[in-house]
Design an enzyme around this catalytic site. Structure first.
Site: not given
Lengths: 101, 460
Positions: B65, B140, B164
């Site tokens: 990420k 997210s 997330s």
């Protein structure tokens, strides 16, 4: 400013100033409504009695974490590394705006 | 060799027995990304093949990420403020992975600063859900979920503040594990809510999640909040023969999409069939977790994002998007003079109540079971219909986020639209082992109803 969600435009501008953010005039009302909406929502916490409750910051209650004396800090940047992402440098220093006359 | 759909564990065996080289494997995924990423927008930055260390995960490619600092590789947290930021240091999570021999395929898209639950607030455009590219992948960690779902990487690293990891894992039909707060170091993760943030694995199988957690968990001197508890052997704990008691909170079965509710009910039957005990329990109404989370997280955001001044790195504060501005302003308000006690301190007190509430239930049950999110993947743009979109999508995730307890989302079937539905197990502090054990038993029994194979047919 009042807690009961009657935020004014002036409040919004004051908060933006504290947060060092530029808000366009056209967006003030949008932020005002959104902030007010959120503040009204979170007031549901008043439904719970917390008079004898201690606050928690760290969830597993860790406290007082220290480095041993003399620990080598391998995180330390060289001057070059520290400056490599800066847009404006002078004599190996960051350039900032003058804040005092 | 047919690599498609192989788990990280299987790929590790292929490399260890020299059936494939790390370079061949890496280029397999690089080619897939080249083919599919323009459509999915799951990767922001691709990384070239390099030499790697020898360790438990030698030559295994993993996607990261974009809020993990990777030395020498652009790291933006999907925010234009950090458009050109090249970290001079490595986050602890990525350093540990590298030391274990992992190669990074690329940096994945996310909601800007991780503020969101759909990956649509990314300053670089939304990621599409591989199941249906007119839908959001969740967020997210939406880019990480999408690359695993479409097999552009065999596994990915995500991070969770509240939902997330679990919510995008659920929307993309994969496994997502949020560890206990402090179990995995936050050092070098672009901070959002510092008292919540948890890095964790997003994988195809439970064993893969256990294997990655084994590598990234543990005390880190550079994160003072990281836990000193010893890291157990997760794969050993995962495979132990155990009979467990599951608690189903009534408050968490309300307001679910009908298909989601049905799949959770069916999953409870599977657990009973496996010999486990399933009982109803009661927890604090999750609406209070939403409020606590909203107050504490916004306050921490306003403080964490205060450092971005464009002087030492990145662009100036005019580059912030409206979501980040909104969050900073709310946090600034609740922390401002005269409001601290009414908001921040009150929320911290209710955090105590939420922790006590969970502990009370964990005295009685081994795990709590619920859906990770009330709905399956929504259409792109649909979030605008929901004033509290993120909070609504993550309502079932926020208690564990606020308390800092661990939880997993695993696939448990498809809804009537053919989209994946997730199942969540929440555990007590540092009890990732029991969570993995239950998830592994569920996987062995059902093979997750072949959900993932179904969803990625068109990417074969």
């Amino acid at each position: 400013m009042s807690k009961t969600g009657d935020l004014t435009k002036k409040d919004v501008l004051h908060i933006a100033k504290l947060a060092n953010l530029q808000i366009q005039d056209a967006n003030i009302e949008m932020y005002r409504t959104q902030l007010e909406e959120t503040i009204n929502y979170v007031e549901n916490l008043d439904e719970l009695d917390t008079s004898n409750v201690e606050p928690t910051s760290h969830s597993t209650r860790l406290s007082n974490i220290y480095f041993e004396d003399g620990t080598k800090n391998s995180r330390q940047f060289t001057q070059k590394e520290a400056l490599q992402n800066a847009k404006s440098t002078k004599k190996s220093m960051f350039v900032v705006k003058r804040i005092m006359e | 060799m047919d690599i498609f759909g192989k788990s990280l564990t299987e790929l590790r065996d292929l490399i260890k027995s020299n059936k494939i080289s790390s370079k061949e494997l890496f280029s397999y995924f690089a080619k897939r990304a080249e083919k599919y990423n323009s459509d999915l927008n799951a990767y922001l930055t691709m990384i070239d093949f390099t030499d790697h260390s020898e360790g438990d995960l030698s030559g295994i490619p993993i996607a990261i990420k974009d809020n993990f600092c990777t030395q020498g590789v652009r790291t933006t947290a999907s925010a234009k403020v950090l458009d050109s930021f090249i970290p001079p240091y490595e986050s602890t999570v990525t350093r540990r992975l590298k030391e274990a021999g992992v190669l990074f395929t690329g940096k994945t898209n996310m909601d800007a600063w991780a503020h969101g639950s759909s990956t649509e607030t990314s300053d670089y455009g939304p990621t599409k859900n591989p199941w249906d590219t007119t839908r959001a992948p969740g967020g997210s960690s939406g880019g990480s979920a999408a690359v695993v779902s479409s097999f552009l990487a065999p596994a990915a690293i995500g991070s969770e503040t509240a939902g997330s990891i679990r919510q995008p894992a659920s929307w993309c039909g994969i496994v997502g594990l949020k560890p206990t707060y402090g179990r995995v170091s936050r050092y070098g993760v672009i901070a959002m809510g510092s008292s919540f943030d948890c890095p964790g694995p997003m994988t195809q199988t439970v064993e893969d999640a256990a294997m990655i957690l084994q590598v990234i968990a543990g005390k880190d001197p550079y994160d003072a909040t990281s836990a000193t508890e010893e890291v157990p052997d997760y794969r050993k704990q995962m495979t132990e023969k155990r009979t467990l008691t599951f608690g189903v909170p009534d408050e968490y079965m309300k307001g679910l999409d009908r298909d989601v509710e049905k799949k959770v009910e069916e999953s409870l039957k599977v657990l009973e069939k496996l010999g486990h005990k399933v009982k109803r329990v009661s927890l604090l109404d999750p609406k209070y977790s939403i409020s606590v989370y909203t107050i504490l997280q916004r306050a921490e955001v306003s403080s964490n994002l205060a450092r971005y001044d464009g002087i030492r790195y990145g662009n100036g504060r005019d580059a912030f998007g409206s979501e980040a501005k909104r969050r900073m302003m709310l946090g600034t308000y609740t922390l401002s003079h005269g409001y601290y006690d009414a908001f921040y301190k009150k929320a911290q007190k209710i955090k105590t109540l939420i922790i006590e509430d969970l502990k009370r239930v964990f005295d009685d049950v081994d795990l709590i079971v619920a859906a990770p999110t009330p709905m399956t993947a929504l259409k792109l743009g649909e979030f605008e219909k929901y004033p509290f979109f993120g909070e609504t999508m993550d309502v079932l995730n926020e208690a564990a986020a606020v308390a800092g307890t661990p939880a997993i989302s695993i696939p448990c079937g498809l809804d009537s639209k053919g989209l994946p539905v997730g199942l969540q197990f929440m555990g007590n502090y540092f009890d990732e082992g029991t969570i993995l054990n239950a998830a592994y038993q569920f996987e062995k029994e059902t093979n997750f109803f072949d959900v993932l194979a179904e969803g990625r047919k068109k990417y074969e």
